[in-house]
Enzyme design. Structure first.
Site, PDB file in Angstrom:
ATOM      1  N   SER A 132      75.245 -77.968  23.827  1.00 51.97           N
ATOM      2  CA  SER A 132      73.892 -78.441  24.120  1.00 51.97           C
ATOM      3  C   SER A 132      72.982 -77.230  24.195  1.00 51.97           C
ATOM      4  CB  SER A 132      73.894 -79.144  25.496  1.00 51.97           C
ATOM      5  OG  SER A 132      72.578 -79.408  25.917  1.00 51.97           O
ATOM      6  N   TYR A 145      75.867 -79.703  34.657  1.00 54.76           N
ATOM      7  CA  TYR A 145      75.866 -79.988  33.210  1.00 54.76           C
ATOM      8  C   TYR A 145      75.815 -78.673  32.435  1.00 54.76           C
ATOM      9  CZ  TYR A 145      74.630 -82.172  28.717  1.00 54.76           C
ATOM     10  OH  TYR A 145      74.613 -82.576  27.399  1.00 54.76           O
TER      11      TYR A 145
HETATM   12  P1  NDP Z   1      76.084 -91.083  24.339  1.00 50.85           P
HETATM   13  O1  NDP Z   1      76.164 -91.356  25.792  1.00 50.85           O
HETATM   14  O2  NDP Z   1      75.284 -91.983  23.478  1.00 50.85           O
HETATM   15  O3  NDP Z   1      77.553 -90.950  23.740  1.00 50.85           O
HETATM   16  C1  NDP Z   1      78.582 -90.318  24.438  1.00 50.85           C
HETATM   17  C2  NDP Z   1      79.890 -90.733  23.817  1.00 50.85           C
HETATM   18  O4  NDP Z   1      80.947 -90.076  24.536  1.00 50.85           O
HETATM   19  C3  NDP Z   1      80.147 -92.209  23.893  1.00 50.85           C
HETATM   20  O5  NDP Z   1      80.704 -92.639  22.681  1.00 50.85           O
HETATM   21  C4  NDP Z   1      81.162 -92.331  25.017  1.00 50.85           C
HETATM   22  O6  NDP Z   1      82.012 -93.445  24.763  1.00 50.85           O
HETATM   23  C5  NDP Z   1      81.927 -91.036  24.840  1.00 50.85           C
HETATM   24  N1  NDP Z   1      82.655 -90.658  26.046  1.00 50.85           N
HETATM   25  C6  NDP Z   1      82.160 -90.384  27.273  1.00 50.85           C
HETATM   26  N2  NDP Z   1      83.161 -90.105  28.124  1.00 50.85           N
HETATM   27  C7  NDP Z   1      84.307 -90.199  27.408  1.00 50.85           C
HETATM   28  C8  NDP Z   1      85.668 -90.018  27.712  1.00 50.85           C
HETATM   29  N3  NDP Z   1      86.082 -89.689  28.950  1.00 50.85           N
HETATM   30  N4  NDP Z   1      86.588 -90.187  26.727  1.00 50.85           N
HETATM   31  C9  NDP Z   1      86.195 -90.529  25.483  1.00 50.85           C
HETATM   32  N5  NDP Z   1      84.928 -90.717  25.133  1.00 50.85           N
HETATM   33  C10 NDP Z   1      83.994 -90.551  26.088  1.00 50.85           C
HETATM   34  O7  NDP Z   1      75.531 -89.591  24.242  1.00 50.85           O
HETATM   35  P2  NDP Z   1      75.194 -88.606  23.011  1.00 50.85           P
HETATM   36  O8  NDP Z   1      75.550 -89.187  21.737  1.00 50.85           O
HETATM   37  O9  NDP Z   1      73.822 -88.133  23.261  1.00 50.85           O
HETATM   38  O10 NDP Z   1      76.162 -87.401  23.384  1.00 50.85           O
HETATM   39  C11 NDP Z   1      77.142 -86.879  22.517  1.00 50.85           C
HETATM   40  C12 NDP Z   1      77.342 -85.417  22.872  1.00 50.85           C
HETATM   41  O11 NDP Z   1      76.141 -84.714  22.634  1.00 50.85           O
HETATM   42  C13 NDP Z   1      77.697 -85.163  24.341  1.00 50.85           C
HETATM   43  O12 NDP Z   1      78.661 -84.157  24.418  1.00 50.85           O
HETATM   44  C14 NDP Z   1      76.374 -84.684  24.924  1.00 50.85           C
HETATM   45  O13 NDP Z   1      76.556 -83.866  26.049  1.00 50.85           O
HETATM   46  C15 NDP Z   1      75.810 -83.916  23.745  1.00 50.85           C
HETATM   47  N6  NDP Z   1      74.375 -83.697  23.775  1.00 50.85           N
HETATM   48  C16 NDP Z   1      73.481 -84.743  23.739  1.00 50.85           C
HETATM   49  C17 NDP Z   1      72.132 -84.500  23.788  1.00 50.85           C
HETATM   50  C18 NDP Z   1      71.128 -85.597  23.782  1.00 50.85           C
HETATM   51  O14 NDP Z   1      69.961 -85.344  24.133  1.00 50.85           O
HETATM   52  N7  NDP Z   1      71.464 -86.807  23.405  1.00 50.85           N
HETATM   53  C19 NDP Z   1      71.603 -83.145  23.853  1.00 50.85           C
HETATM   54  C20 NDP Z   1      72.624 -82.124  23.864  1.00 50.85           C
HETATM   55  C21 NDP Z   1      73.944 -82.407  23.823  1.00 50.85           C
HETATM   56  P3  NDP Z   1      82.703 -94.411  25.842  1.00 50.85           P
HETATM   57  O15 NDP Z   1      81.761 -94.513  26.998  1.00 50.85           O
HETATM   58  O16 NDP Z   1      82.885 -95.674  25.068  1.00 50.85           O
HETATM   59  O17 NDP Z   1      84.006 -93.751  26.175  1.00 50.85           O
END
Ligand code: NDP
Length: 240
Positions: A132, A145
């Site tokens: 991030s 975070y």
């Molecule tokens: P979302 O919340 O839309 O997606 C997160 C995904 O991670 C979901 O598919 C969720 O699926 C999965 N997830 C969470 N916990 C677990 C777990 N324990 N095991 C397996 N899967 C898991 O967020 P984003 O798409 O925005 O985030 C994706 C990545 O990008 C993250 O690492 C986030 O920190 C990073 N990021 C996002 C930013 C943003 O502004 N959107 C900015 C910078 C970084 P489920 O709950 O079904 O398990």
């Protein structure tokens, strides 16, 4: 046949956009997340969807090995699964810190270890860890975070160096604020409101998960000799 792409956190946000982008070009895929029904509903060809929590090393390993028996060894792992529980260091529940560090850091380490020995032996392969912009600079109310994402940036740089001699690419992608489900898991409504107000006040609302997915796919499809080591990608109007 194209080579196997493994994407964690493919049930929403960046992971889902990545799954759709890679599917368009016919890549076989393994999609992992806890809400398997959301990934199944995409109905993508040559794709195995498995309900896996990335902190569960055994289940994560089993799913990757299952996909590899169908599609061959993993050529690309995108460690994308993550959670963002923003909070003040003064008052945040420590269980939120632990959950974040477990998913965001341990989940990434698990994924890397599962595929890296085979990549090293094959002298080829790519690991892309989603860090991030909070993994390269500080933001208020982001202490834990930032700790998790600076961790991802740091461990990625270490392994990049270790894998260089083996021709394995290890990249970190550092997105800025992009609308997905991510912010919705923060439990402090004042912080959520402040975050949204800032994004809207500067106009940083145009970049999409698809834009991030396109950029990540581009970095993978460059020749194996080309490593976009760290990619910081934000909305042009993001001011921090
Ligand atoms: P979302 O919340 O839309 O997606 C997160 C995904 O991670 C979901 O598919 C969720 O699926 C999965 N997830 C969470 N916990 C677990 C777990 N324990 N095991 C397996 N899967 C898991 O967020 P984003 O798409 O925005 O985030 C994706 C990545 O990008 C993250 O690492 C986030 O920190 C990073 N990021 C996002 C930013 C943003 O502004 N959107 C900015 C910078 C970084 P489920 O709950 O079904 O398990």
């Amino acid at each position: 046949m194209k080579k196997l792409v493994v994407i964690t956190g493919a049930s929403s946000g960046f992971g889902m956009a990545l799954a759709q982008a890679f599917a368009k070009d016919g890549y076989p895929m393994l999609l992992l997340a806890r809400r398997v029904e959301k990934m199944d509903a995409l109905n993508l060809p040559n794709t195995l969807c498995r309900k896996v929590d990335v902190t569960d090393n055994e289940a994560f390993t089993a799913a990757v090995r299952e996909a590899e028996t169908l599609y061959g060894k993993t050529d690309l792992l995108i460690n994308n699964a993550g959670i963002m529980l923003l909070g003040s260091i003064e008052s945040q529940d420590p269980t939120e810190w632990k959950n974040m560090l477990d998913v965001n850091v341990m989940g990434v380490l698990n994924g890397m270890q599962i595929v890296i020995n085979d990549m090293k032996a094959r002298q080829s392969g790519t690991i892309i860890n989603i860090s991030s912009i909070a993994g390269v600079q500080p933001f208020a109310a982001h202490a834990a975070y930032c700790a998790s994402k600076y961790g991802v940036t740091g461990l990625t740089a270490v392994v990049r160096g270790e894998m260089a001699a083996h021709n394995v690419r290890v990249l970190s992608v550092c997105p800025g604020a992009v609308t997905t489900e991510l912010l919705g898991h923060t439990t402090d409504q004042t912080i959520i409101d402040g975050y949204n107000e800032w994004k809207e006040s500067v106009g940083a609302t145009n970049i999409t998960a698809d834009d991030v997915a396109t950029t990540i796919k581009f970095s993978y499809e460059l020749p194996q000799a080309v490593s976009l080591r760290e990619i910081i990608i934000t909305d042009t109007m993001q001011d921090a």
